[in-house]
Write an enzyme that holds these catalytic residues in place. Structure first.
Site, PDB file in Angstrom:
ATOM      1  CG  ASP A 164       3.046   1.129  24.576  1.00 44.95           C
ATOM      2  OD1 ASP A 164       1.891   1.253  24.141  1.00 44.95           O
ATOM      3  OD2 ASP A 164       3.722   2.088  24.989  1.00 44.95           O
ATOM      4  CB  SER A 190      15.335   2.686  17.513  1.00 41.80           C
ATOM      5  OG  SER A 190      13.954   2.717  17.406  1.00 41.80           O
ATOM      6  N   GLY A 221      10.736   8.332  23.445  1.00 42.95           N
ATOM      7  CA  GLY A 221       9.946   9.165  24.358  1.00 42.95           C
ATOM      8  C   GLY A 221       8.953  10.038  23.634  1.00 42.95           C
ATOM      9  CB  SER A 222       8.070  10.638  20.390  1.00 48.13           C
ATOM     10  OG  SER A 222       9.261  11.340  20.548  1.00 48.13           O
ATOM     11  N   GLY A 223       5.778   8.709  22.326  1.00 41.86           N
ATOM     12  CA  GLY A 223       4.445   8.124  22.230  1.00 41.86           C
ATOM     13  C   GLY A 223       4.313   7.014  21.214  1.00 41.86           C
ATOM     14  CG  LEU A 224       5.744   7.095  17.589  1.00 41.17           C
ATOM     15  CD1 LEU A 224       6.595   7.259  16.341  1.00 41.17           C
ATOM     16  CD2 LEU A 224       4.269   7.016  17.212  1.00 41.17           C
ATOM     17  N   GLY A 225       5.919   4.188  21.549  1.00 40.02           N
ATOM     18  CA  GLY A 225       6.244   2.923  22.222  1.00 40.02           C
ATOM     19  C   GLY A 225       7.680   2.475  22.030  1.00 40.02           C
ATOM     20  CB  SER A 226      10.936   4.257  21.643  1.00 41.62           C
ATOM     21  OG  SER A 226      11.144   4.911  22.876  1.00 41.62           O
ATOM     22  CB  SER A 227       9.917   2.246  26.644  1.00 43.47           C
ATOM     23  OG  SER A 227       8.509   2.263  26.629  1.00 43.47           O
TER      24      SER A 227
END
Ligand SMILES: Nc1ncnc2c1ncn2[C@@H]1O[C@H](COP(=O)(O)OP(=O)(O)O)[C@@H](O)[C@H]1O
Ligand SMILES: C[C@@](O)(CCOP(=O)(O)O)CC(=O)O
Ligand SMILES: [Mg+2]
Length: 417
Positions: A251, A179, A184-190
């Site tokens: 997201d 990636s 885990g920083s609010g950019l929707g990685s999950s």
């Protein structure tokens, strides 16, 4: 990090996308658990991350939110391994997570025994993970020593095991994920993780296919049809539920479909942005903690109307930007009242305010990334933020969403697969 480009709230053709990468190799032999799994190829799928312009948290409780895809990608590559290994009892499912630098492996026989007791794999319809199945997955993960500092990965691993075994059964395979974005920083990685994973798996299962001849900007990545994207999105949402508990679905939806959307109670409205707008993203590098969610208000409704408003001259564009800045400030104020901000976020806010720039946090709470509305080029701000050890990204807003590649795509640190 010399990051990606600037802009955009621009009009884009609404073509839905998916890229699968097929690399020639010695792969599948023998009968597959699903008759639709036909082709002995490597599949890669790519999906975008996103920013939430307004309405995070509130969206979980049914309020509207506005989000846009940005051009930071997560890529998932899947290679099915020979079934002959399985017959000999030597088959494994491997997962190579490039970002945390960890690999995992499960014997297929163990997976079959632990997970496929209650249901048979079948990808046509997304199904939720039952509590029993989640508990079985947790037991499987207990056998792996995940370093204490990376224990947060286990939710993603659970989502992976659920998606893989639900879509492809317990067949041998190797999955690689890499990636561009901070986790885990609010950019929707999950969500990007679940979307690219679901896409690669569904493509291998023969449930999703690239639309012939529609490639994304000559990159080799190809787009997929809207119905296929719906299926990818539904499975990705099931994965997000494992990672998040009760996500709104915003997201995974924007990561799958790209562009800019208003999202309310699971319903998506595409927003046609009339004017380019630049956003700076600052990663505070502070890990987040999850807290209670609280409802907000109708700021998102105003933001979504505003982005669709055409501004034809500089004065109109400036006043549109000023209004957007005002709404972002109001939203940040409410998020602060909810207690979901963080001292590092406040530091970024103060730094950008020195340059008359308005910022708000994006995504969940307590750290993560901050969005700053950029009316003009701001190298000076970026230089100052980076001198304070923050990490900055300037991103393109409203991108293509989920994509797959049929070969020759640059995937992992420039490796072409
Ligand atoms: N590239 C990746 N590799 C492995 N796991 C990932 C990756 N991207 C996301 N994840 C999973 O998603 C989780 C982060 O999701 P979350 O806390 O919702 O933050 P956000 O979605 O805002 O980035 C990670 O803990 C991990 O389990
Ligand atoms: C906080 C929230 O609005 C956005 C998700 O946060 P994140 O992108 O995973 O950090 C939750 C949700 O909408 O499900
Ligand atoms: Mg998330």
């Amino acid at each position: 990090m010399g990051r990606v480009l600037g802009l955009v709230w621009e009009k884009r053709p609404r073509v839905w996308g998916l890229l699968v990468c097929a690399v020639v190799g010695a792969f599948v032999a023998g009968e597959s658990p699903s008759s639709r799994i036909s082709s002995p190829q490597r599949r890669s799928a790519s999906s975008e991350s996103e920013i939430i312009l307004a309405g995070e948290h509130a969206v979980v409780h049914g309020s509207a939110a506005v989000a846009a895809a940005i051009d930071l990608y997560t890529r998932c590559s899947l290679r099915l391994l020979p079934l002959a290994d399985d017959e000999a009892g030597a088959a494994v499912l491997e997962l190579d997570l490039r970002d945390p630098g960890l690999t995992f492996s499960w014997p297929c026989a163990q997976l079959r025994e632990a997970l496929l007791t209650e249901e048979v794999a079948g990808a046509q319809e997304a199904r939720p993970c039952s509590p029993d199945r989640l508990a079985s997955i947790a037991r499987l993960l207990e056998e792996h020593e995940i370093p204490e500092a990376k224990v947060w990965l286990s939710a993603g691993l659970s989502a992976f095991l659920f998606l893989y075994t639900s879509i492809l059964g317990c067949r041998p395979g190797k999955v690689t994920v890499s990636s561009d974005l901070p986790m885990g920083s609010g950019l929707g990685s999950s969500a990007a993780f679940c979307v690219s994973m679901s896409g690669a798996l569904l493509t291998a299962a023969g449930m999703v296919a690239a639309v012939d001849g529609i490639s994304s900007k000559g990159t080799g990545w190809e787009l997929v049809g809207k119905d296929d994207l719906e299926l990818v999105n539904q499975w990705a949402f099931q994965g997000e539920k494992i990672i998040h508990g009760k996500p709104s679905g915003i997201d995974n939806t924007v990561s799958t479909f790209g562009s800019m959307i208003k999202f309310k109670k699971g319903e998506l409205t595409n927003l046609k942005s009339r004017n380019p707008i630049k956003m700076l993203i600052t990663d505070t590098r502070v890990g987040r903690n999850k807290k209670a969610l609280v409802a907000v208000n109708s700021i998102s409704e105003e933001v979504s109307s505003l982005v669709e408003l055409a501004a034809n001259d500089e004065i109109a564009i400036t006043s549109k930007e000023e209004k957007l800045a005002e709404l972002m400030e109001m939203n940040q104020g409410l998020l602060q009242c909810m207690g979901v901000s963080h001292s590092s976020i406040e530091t970024v806010l103060r730094t950008t305010l020195k340059f008359n720039l308005v910022s708000k946090l994006t995504g969940a709470e307590g750290g993560g990334c901050v969005l700053t509305l950029i009316p003009t080029l701001l190298e000076k701000v970026i230089a100052e933020l980076e001198s304070q050890s923050f990490r900055c990204f300037i991103v393109e807003v409203g991108g293509q969403g989920f994509q797959v590649c049929q070969g020759g795509c640059s995937c992992f640190n420039g490796d072409v697969v």
